[in-house]
Scaffold this motif. Sequence first.
Motif, PDB file in Angstrom:
ATOM      1  N   ARG A 191     -43.467 -54.628 -40.656  1.00  0.00           N
ATOM      2  CA  ARG A 191     -42.756 -54.290 -41.748  1.00  0.00           C
ATOM      3  C   ARG A 191     -41.502 -53.367 -41.293  1.00  0.00           C
ATOM      4  NH1 ARG A 191     -49.138 -53.487 -41.857  1.00  0.00           N
ATOM      5  NH2 ARG A 191     -47.710 -51.361 -42.136  1.00  0.00           N
ATOM      6  N   CYS A 192     -41.693 -52.951 -40.477  1.00  0.00           N
ATOM      7  CA  CYS A 192     -40.616 -51.329 -40.347  1.00  0.00           C
ATOM      8  C   CYS A 192     -39.022 -52.101 -40.778  1.00  0.00           C
ATOM      9  CB  CYS A 192     -40.428 -51.227 -38.890  1.00  0.00           C
ATOM     10  SG  CYS A 192     -38.639 -50.607 -38.589  1.00  0.00           S
ATOM     11  N   ILE A 193     -38.620 -51.221 -41.864  1.00  0.00           N
ATOM     12  CA  ILE A 193     -37.485 -52.251 -42.296  1.00  0.00           C
ATOM     13  C   ILE A 193     -36.422 -50.835 -41.741  1.00  0.00           C
ATOM     14  CG2 ILE A 193     -38.431 -52.765 -45.084  1.00  0.00           C
ATOM     15  CD1 ILE A 193     -37.000 -49.463 -46.032  1.00  0.00           C
ATOM     16  N   LYS A 194     -36.138 -50.598 -41.130  1.00  0.00           N
ATOM     17  CA  LYS A 194     -35.287 -50.033 -39.915  1.00  0.00           C
ATOM     18  C   LYS A 194     -34.162 -48.752 -41.100  1.00  0.00           C
ATOM     19  CE  LYS A 194     -32.957 -51.235 -35.955  1.00  0.00           C
ATOM     20  NZ  LYS A 194     -31.516 -51.788 -35.803  1.00  0.00           N
ATOM     21  N   CYS A 195     -35.391 -47.539 -42.301  1.00  0.00           N
ATOM     22  CA  CYS A 195     -34.737 -47.207 -42.104  1.00  0.00           C
ATOM     23  C   CYS A 195     -33.839 -46.243 -41.469  1.00  0.00           C
ATOM     24  CB  CYS A 195     -35.699 -47.213 -44.222  1.00  0.00           C
ATOM     25  SG  CYS A 195     -36.763 -45.409 -43.490  1.00  0.00           S
ATOM     26  N   TYR A 196     -34.884 -45.776 -40.548  1.00  0.00           N
ATOM     27  CA  TYR A 196     -34.943 -44.553 -39.289  1.00  0.00           C
ATOM     28  C   TYR A 196     -34.672 -43.539 -40.448  1.00  0.00           C
ATOM     29  CZ  TYR A 196     -31.013 -47.308 -36.479  1.00  0.00           C
ATOM     30  OH  TYR A 196     -30.923 -48.108 -35.681  1.00  0.00           O
ATOM     31  N   GLY A 197     -35.604 -43.454 -42.060  1.00  0.00           N
ATOM     32  CA  GLY A 197     -36.705 -42.474 -41.726  1.00  0.00           C
ATOM     33  C   GLY A 197     -37.271 -41.693 -40.887  1.00  0.00           C
ATOM     34  N   CYS A 198     -38.169 -42.237 -40.212  1.00  0.00           N
ATOM     35  CA  CYS A 198     -39.169 -41.421 -39.116  1.00  0.00           C
ATOM     36  C   CYS A 198     -38.152 -40.289 -38.674  1.00  0.00           C
ATOM     37  CB  CYS A 198     -39.437 -42.282 -38.395  1.00  0.00           C
ATOM     38  SG  CYS A 198     -38.776 -43.659 -37.989  1.00  0.00           S
ATOM     39  N   ARG A 199     -37.138 -40.895 -38.244  1.00  0.00           N
ATOM     40  CA  ARG A 199     -35.874 -39.771 -37.205  1.00  0.00           C
ATOM     41  C   ARG A 199     -35.454 -39.512 -38.010  1.00  0.00           C
ATOM     42  NH1 ARG A 199     -30.833 -42.783 -35.205  1.00  0.00           N
ATOM     43  NH2 ARG A 199     -30.727 -42.853 -37.899  1.00  0.00           N
ATOM     44  N   THR A 233     -43.005 -40.521 -44.644  1.00  0.00           N
ATOM     45  CA  THR A 233     -41.392 -41.226 -45.504  1.00  0.00           C
ATOM     46  C   THR A 233     -41.959 -42.341 -45.200  1.00  0.00           C
ATOM     47  OG1 THR A 233     -39.235 -40.575 -45.930  1.00  0.00           O
ATOM     48  CG2 THR A 233     -40.239 -40.891 -43.860  1.00  0.00           C
ATOM     49  N   CYS A 234     -42.247 -42.942 -44.142  1.00  0.00           N
ATOM     50  CA  CYS A 234     -42.527 -44.586 -43.990  1.00  0.00           C
ATOM     51  C   CYS A 234     -42.160 -45.359 -45.057  1.00  0.00           C
ATOM     52  CB  CYS A 234     -43.304 -44.600 -42.642  1.00  0.00           C
ATOM     53  SG  CYS A 234     -42.956 -46.692 -42.052  1.00  0.00           S
ATOM     54  N   PRO A 235     -41.623 -46.164 -45.515  1.00  0.00           N
ATOM     55  CA  PRO A 235     -42.227 -46.857 -46.648  1.00  0.00           C
ATOM     56  C   PRO A 235     -42.785 -48.338 -46.519  1.00  0.00           C
ATOM     57  CG  PRO A 235     -39.802 -47.661 -45.772  1.00  0.00           C
ATOM     58  CD  PRO A 235     -40.030 -46.080 -44.714  1.00  0.00           C
TER      59      PRO A 235
HETATM   60  S1  SF4 Z   1     -39.659 -44.595 -41.170  1.00  0.00           S
HETATM   61 FE1  SF4 Z   1     -40.967 -46.030 -40.818  1.00  0.00          FE
HETATM   62  S2  SF4 Z   1     -39.496 -47.940 -41.704  1.00  0.00           S
HETATM   63 FE2  SF4 Z   1     -38.444 -47.070 -41.401  1.00  0.00          FE
HETATM   64  S3  SF4 Z   1     -37.427 -46.313 -39.424  1.00  0.00           S
HETATM   65 FE3  SF4 Z   1     -39.463 -45.689 -38.898  1.00  0.00          FE
HETATM   66  S4  SF4 Z   1     -41.090 -46.934 -38.564  1.00  0.00           S
HETATM   67 FE4  SF4 Z   1     -39.490 -47.990 -39.739  1.00  0.00          FE
END
Ligand code: SF4
Lengths: 269, 677
Positions: free
Chosen positions: A160-168, A219-221
Amino acid sequence: MDKLRAKVRTLLSEGQVAGYLGYLIKDSHPLPHLFTPENLEEVDQAVVAPDNARYPLDKLLIPLAERYPEAAFAIQVRGCDERGLNELYKWGQLDPEKVVPVGVACTQEQADYCECPGPWASVVDYGEKCQPVAKSLRVEQVATLAEEDAFQEWLGAFKRCIKCYGCRDVCPMCFCKDCSLEHEDLMSTGQLPPDSIFQLVRAIHMAGRCIDCGLCEETCPAGIPLRVLYKKANALVKDLFDYETGSPTAGPSPWKMLGEEATLETKPM
Amino acid sequence: MELRAVLTTCPYCGVGCNFIFEVLDGKIINTMAAKTGPSNAGSLCIKGWSVHEFIQHKDRLTKPLIRRDGVFKEATWDEAYDYAASELLRLKDTYGPESVAFVGSARCPNEETYIFQKFARAAFGHNHVDHCARLCHAPTVAGLAVSFGSGAMTNSFAELEHANCILVIGSNTTVSHPIAAKRLMKAQANGAKLMVADPRKTQIAQLADLHVQQNLGTDVALINGLMHVIYKNGWHNRAFIEERTENFPALAEMIEQFPPERVSQITGVSVPDIEKMAAWYAKSQDSAIVYVLGITQHTTGVDNVKSLANLAMLCGHIGRPSTGVNPIRGQNNVQGACDMGCLPNAFPGYQYVNVPENVAKFEKAWNAKLSGTPGLTMVEQVEAVHEGKVKGLVVFGANPVVSYPNANRVQKGLEALEFLLVLDIFPTPTTALAHVVLPGASFAETCGTFASSERRVQLVREAIPPIPGKYNWEIIPELSTRVGYPMKYASAAEIFDEMASLTPAYGGMSFPRLEAEGLCWPCPTPNHPGTKYLHKDKFTRGLGLFQAIDFRPPAEAPDDDYPFWLTTGQIFSHYLTGTMTRRCPTLHHENPEVFVEINPQDAARLEIEAGEKIRASSRRGTIEVKARITETVKPGVVFIPMHFLENAANRLTNAALDPITKTPEYKVCAINLAKAA
Ligand code: SF4
Ligand code: SF4
């Protein structure tokens, strides 16, 4: 709040700090704010972040401290934020001599939600200490699954990850200039979902560094239970190296043993 | 020493996420998702998190430019205003006011767009003002307006989490509206069934409980087929149809002709899948439809939209929470630009220009002579340039050379103009053709409002002063004044108040009221709470109108010369023509160059290898693309993203238009692929 405000007012007016990084209700929203001696009256409006509007203040402090290396700053910290400061001191991102914590104790509700083993700061300027939560039921729950089932469940979530990089981007501990998530040898680019090792690479980097604030998961969508992953990684670090992440007394981070530079070549056994 | 957190609204897609700019001593240093944003609740997509990377970019236009004898020279504001005004007046006097047309923006705040269309209408006395909603969601506005009486997303994002079944059709949601996808994933986690109809196997399709890959351009047949099954099985909502709709018999007659077997033949979707979709949609308690440009960018765009409206009414899945027909807007303020009357047929608030009372109302308010004749749409404007009728064009924050279909023809048209005025924040292929370029202030440098897809009007707040030194809402009045229609405003709020006083759906809004969470229109009075979902108890037009829609194939189909179906769209790290996103290092890193998605079978047959450069050509042009071999596309279908201007997919696409809204068929055309020599 009076106690907290009084302390901040003193720190600012006596010139002990150049600013206080806290929260203010602005435009009807609780937002991070830098209080300065020039605008002392704003301190009357200073608040503690509501549980649903916590921001990574530690992360905000880094560029501020970098720009004003001589200045000291006060900063609002909950238990996790203070663990964050401790790690950032170890990693040379902040100077403990230049940071004054303004401490908050979390409510029981918040501590339960976070499964937090240390829900207060070393000084408490707001709130009452509650019962810490020693064990993470969420981690234990995963442990009850058969290995293959657990693996499939994680892979299902990673898809499901949309690679928003929000987690980082929200992480107070992600201060690296070159991020391994963007390393061309580790991660392919340009597609969704990202490689399924994306979250694992991050988890490895968070082991012994994650201070378990939970902002990533919030934050993870994609609703990926990132916090469970990092809690587990930290538990492993505790088992293997007896290192308590974020503790002021735990000594240097175990990753320091890697030296200044790590390469991707396999190491001789 | 100053560190400020400035809460504002995302300038990219129509989800309308809120974020905080961290501003350290006058410089924006970072972006942080706003926890209390109503539509994003603490999340952002990759574009949102990286937004600060383009604002203070070295490529920003900072000074007005005048092109004389083929070279651009920096000019003072006064020189630029004077020259632009004298040229506009010259055209007006020589060829008549109709010789100057206007292209607005779906990106700029409402206040800027409002005064832009006012400038066009009041200073030139015609309605040749349009913007790029034409290219994306005009069929939504036209289709839903006929069916329901209002052309907007019926429900709000947060509600989607509580739907029991969601049909996503023609929407690559995790890519184009990532934070709307958050709601879809949440709904699924809550137990909802997620169905995706998309010719490509996108991420959301892979996550769905059911994915069907309909052939390109066959949506009407698919939807008619679903309705056929629902009706035959008696799963339709009789009470709703009787009380709330009209013209059902015509629909019943039409869908009779779409039995699953025939639909399967047209669409390539299996009969059991058609039956399953129909059952899930009809029998769930609250079913919602989400769609995007895969529905609208067709010659049958309006038909597609009306068909979805039919489906929702057939089952009574509208007018309640967590249901509805939900077009998600591609651009942050395309909803607002339509609301503001940046349309050739309507004044602000969809008050149509062919209604004499409306003309009278705005003539009085604006103290100017206005026209009651609908103006030229964007694509018609270009044709009028080719025909020599339009000699001057004023482009405000748009990039038609890249975004319009059949880009080669657009470029020729703009080259032929006697005068082209463009305002933008970066140099683009369109500014390159301009005679005067005005540097614009970005959304981070102004106050104002955006209206998101869910009709939520939210504040945009100034994080830093305008980089070129002027607000856009100062520039337009200055120009207008110099061409003879004086305008002056002291603030964006003052403009908003004037607009709200003339636009009933915004009537109860003001900047102070918008502070906390914004307001969803309609909000007619100062104590009205705004409207979360539309058509409760009664459709805007009264009764919902069923319309019998027959299937029409796309305008261009593959043949021996051009054997592949081409479809176009976005990729997750870029946005539209890429002028902003391609300048963000984080986004550029993900996708630095254009590619074509091609199925492994086709690649093997043509002996194309991954990463190989190949030539893609259509009847209209040729571009070079890198092969990306993937099962995302079916054999015979290829996909090219639209963002890369050096190899613009729109050099290939077909300008065949929807007959009603003149929306081009970006989503389907025929192309050929060959190894690059
Ligand atoms: S916050 Fe969630 S969706 Fe966004 S990159 Fe990280 S794991 Fe993926
Ligand atoms: S989902 Fe849309 S509005 Fe939200 S951050 Fe991404 S581009 Fe911006």
